[in-house]
Write a protein that holds these residues in place. Structure first.
Motif, PDB file in Angstrom:
ATOM      1  N   LEU A 100       0.830  -1.202   0.000  1.00  0.00           N
ATOM      2  CA  LEU A 100       0.000   0.000   0.000  1.00  0.00           C
ATOM      3  C   LEU A 100       0.861   1.248   0.000  1.00  0.00           C
ATOM      4  O   LEU A 100       1.845   1.342   0.728  1.00  0.00           O
ATOM      5  CB  LEU A 100      -0.898   0.011   1.237  1.00  0.00           C
ATOM      6  N   THR A 101       0.476   2.210  -0.793  1.00  0.00           N
ATOM      7  CA  THR A 101       1.213   3.465  -0.852  1.00  0.00           C
ATOM      8  C   THR A 101       0.306   4.558  -1.400  1.00  0.00           C
ATOM      9  O   THR A 101      -0.801   4.293  -1.862  1.00  0.00           O
ATOM     10  CB  THR A 101       2.463   3.323  -1.747  1.00  0.00           C
ATOM     11  N   SER A 102       0.770   5.782  -1.318  1.00  0.00           N
ATOM     12  CA  SER A 102       0.147   6.854  -2.074  1.00  0.00           C
ATOM     13  C   SER A 102       1.086   7.158  -3.228  1.00  0.00           C
ATOM     14  O   SER A 102       2.000   6.381  -3.519  1.00  0.00           O
ATOM     15  CB  SER A 102      -0.074   8.089  -1.189  1.00  0.00           C
ATOM     16  N   THR A 103       0.869   8.253  -3.910  1.00  0.00           N
ATOM     17  CA  THR A 103       1.808   8.721  -4.924  1.00  0.00           C
ATOM     18  C   THR A 103       2.056  10.194  -4.656  1.00  0.00           C
ATOM     19  O   THR A 103       1.159  10.899  -4.182  1.00  0.00           O
ATOM     20  CB  THR A 103       1.273   8.488  -6.350  1.00  0.00           C
ATOM     21  N   ASN A 104       3.252  10.649  -4.951  1.00  0.00           N
ATOM     22  CA  ASN A 104       3.559  12.059  -4.698  1.00  0.00           C
ATOM     23  C   ASN A 104       2.864  12.981  -5.689  1.00  0.00           C
ATOM     24  O   ASN A 104       2.540  14.123  -5.368  1.00  0.00           O
ATOM     25  CB  ASN A 104       5.067  12.299  -4.746  1.00  0.00           C
ATOM     26  N   ALA A 105       2.624  12.477  -6.887  1.00  0.00           N
ATOM     27  CA  ALA A 105       1.914  13.264  -7.900  1.00  0.00           C
ATOM     28  C   ALA A 105       1.491  12.337  -9.029  1.00  0.00           C
ATOM     29  O   ALA A 105       2.064  11.259  -9.217  1.00  0.00           O
ATOM     30  CB  ALA A 105       2.790  14.386  -8.445  1.00  0.00           C
ATOM     31  N   TYR A 155       7.173  20.849  -3.496  1.00  0.00           N
ATOM     32  CA  TYR A 155       6.202  20.859  -2.399  1.00  0.00           C
ATOM     33  C   TYR A 155       6.261  19.590  -1.549  1.00  0.00           C
ATOM     34  O   TYR A 155       6.510  19.651  -0.342  1.00  0.00           O
ATOM     35  CB  TYR A 155       4.785  21.037  -2.942  1.00  0.00           C
ATOM     36  N   ALA A 156       6.049  18.431  -2.167  1.00  0.00           N
ATOM     37  CA  ALA A 156       5.959  17.196  -1.392  1.00  0.00           C
ATOM     38  C   ALA A 156       7.253  16.886  -0.643  1.00  0.00           C
ATOM     39  O   ALA A 156       7.221  16.513   0.529  1.00  0.00           O
ATOM     40  CB  ALA A 156       5.587  16.033  -2.309  1.00  0.00           C
ATOM     41  N   ALA A 157       8.387  17.052  -1.313  1.00  0.00           N
ATOM     42  CA  ALA A 157       9.657  16.720  -0.663  1.00  0.00           C
ATOM     43  C   ALA A 157       9.963  17.630   0.537  1.00  0.00           C
ATOM     44  O   ALA A 157      10.304  17.133   1.614  1.00  0.00           O
ATOM     45  CB  ALA A 157      10.804  16.762  -1.677  1.00  0.00           C
ATOM     46  N   PRO A 158       9.846  18.955   0.404  1.00  0.00           N
ATOM     47  CA  PRO A 158      10.084  19.794   1.586  1.00  0.00           C
ATOM     48  C   PRO A 158       9.144  19.469   2.754  1.00  0.00           C
ATOM     49  O   PRO A 158       9.578  19.392   3.909  1.00  0.00           O
ATOM     50  CB  PRO A 158       9.852  21.216   1.065  1.00  0.00           C
ATOM     51  N   VAL A 159       7.861  19.270   2.456  1.00  0.00           N
ATOM     52  CA  VAL A 159       6.908  18.975   3.530  1.00  0.00           C
ATOM     53  C   VAL A 159       7.236  17.645   4.198  1.00  0.00           C
ATOM     54  O   VAL A 159       7.219  17.517   5.428  1.00  0.00           O
ATOM     55  CB  VAL A 159       5.463  18.967   2.991  1.00  0.00           C
TER      56      VAL A 159
END
Length: 212
Positions: A100-105, A155-159
């Motif tokens: 299970l995972t999400s995706t960054n974009a 965005y995703a990486a800094p957060v």
């Protein structure tokens, strides 16, 4: 009555499902996180071995909790007592029935972009687990691959670096510095444009903002 945002998400979600299926993914659209949770659980037969990465999305929606409470063989890297145990659980997670995972974009034409620090998550998406279930809030949809990469890096990486309390330039400034820090989480970038074998990767789009 549905809001303009809900209508937009449903219309775009329908198009994205069609584009994902053209790329041989198995794809679904669920208006809410509750419906996405129900769909995800329905895709995982009882007794299956299951693992996951560091996704905020799957935790916030209650999916990891539901699997711990169900009749599944759960390999949970969060239960590792030290870095060596966590690394071993990462390895075991590459051989499960369902990862299970999400995706960054994800681009509007159905291409997923993911970035990783350790590499266990992008490795699992590529090869290893028999099935991969990706759960993606509509806030992660980008116009095209270039926009998706910019979303991931900018965005995703800094957060996520802030979330993991990393000592990286982006954690201090909120923007990408293209750094070479030892704690950099932008070490591997994966672009998944097709699913092979067909339907191995199942994508559940959620008509809500989820994750980063």
């Amino acid at each position: 009555m549905a809001t303009p945002k809900e209508i937009r998400n449903e219309l775009l979600g329908k198009t994205l499902v069609e584009n994902l299926e053209k790329r041989h993914f198995e794809a679904y659209y669920c208006p809410t996180a509750a419906e996405a949770l129900e769909k995800a659980v329905s895709l995982i037969p009882e007794k299956s071995s299951v693992s996951w990465g560091g996704s905020t999305t799957i935790r916030e929606m209650g999916l990891t909790k539901a699997l711990h409470e169900g009749d599944y063989e759960v390999i949970d890297r969060d239960l590792g007592k030290n870095p060596a145990e966590v690394a071993e659980l990462h390895r075991k997670g590459l051989l499960v029935d369902y990862y299970l995972t999400s995706t960054n974009a994800i681009s509007e034409d159905g291409i997923m972009v993911n970035i990783d620090g350790t590499g266990n998550r992008v490795a699992a998406i590529c090869f290893g687990p028999k099935n991969v279930i990706v759960i993606c809030g509509m806030n992660k949809v980008a116009k095209d691959v270039d926009a998706a990469v910019k979303r991931v890096r900018g965005y995703a990486a800094p957060v996520n670096s802030m979330r993991f309390m990393g000592k990286t330039p982006c954690a201090s400034t909120g923007r990408c510095h293209n750094c070479t820090s030892e704690e950099c989480i932008c070490n591997e970038i994966l672009i998944t444009r097709l699913c092979r074998p067909a339907k191995r990767i199942k994508v559940i789009l959620v008509g809500e903002d989820m994750g980063f």
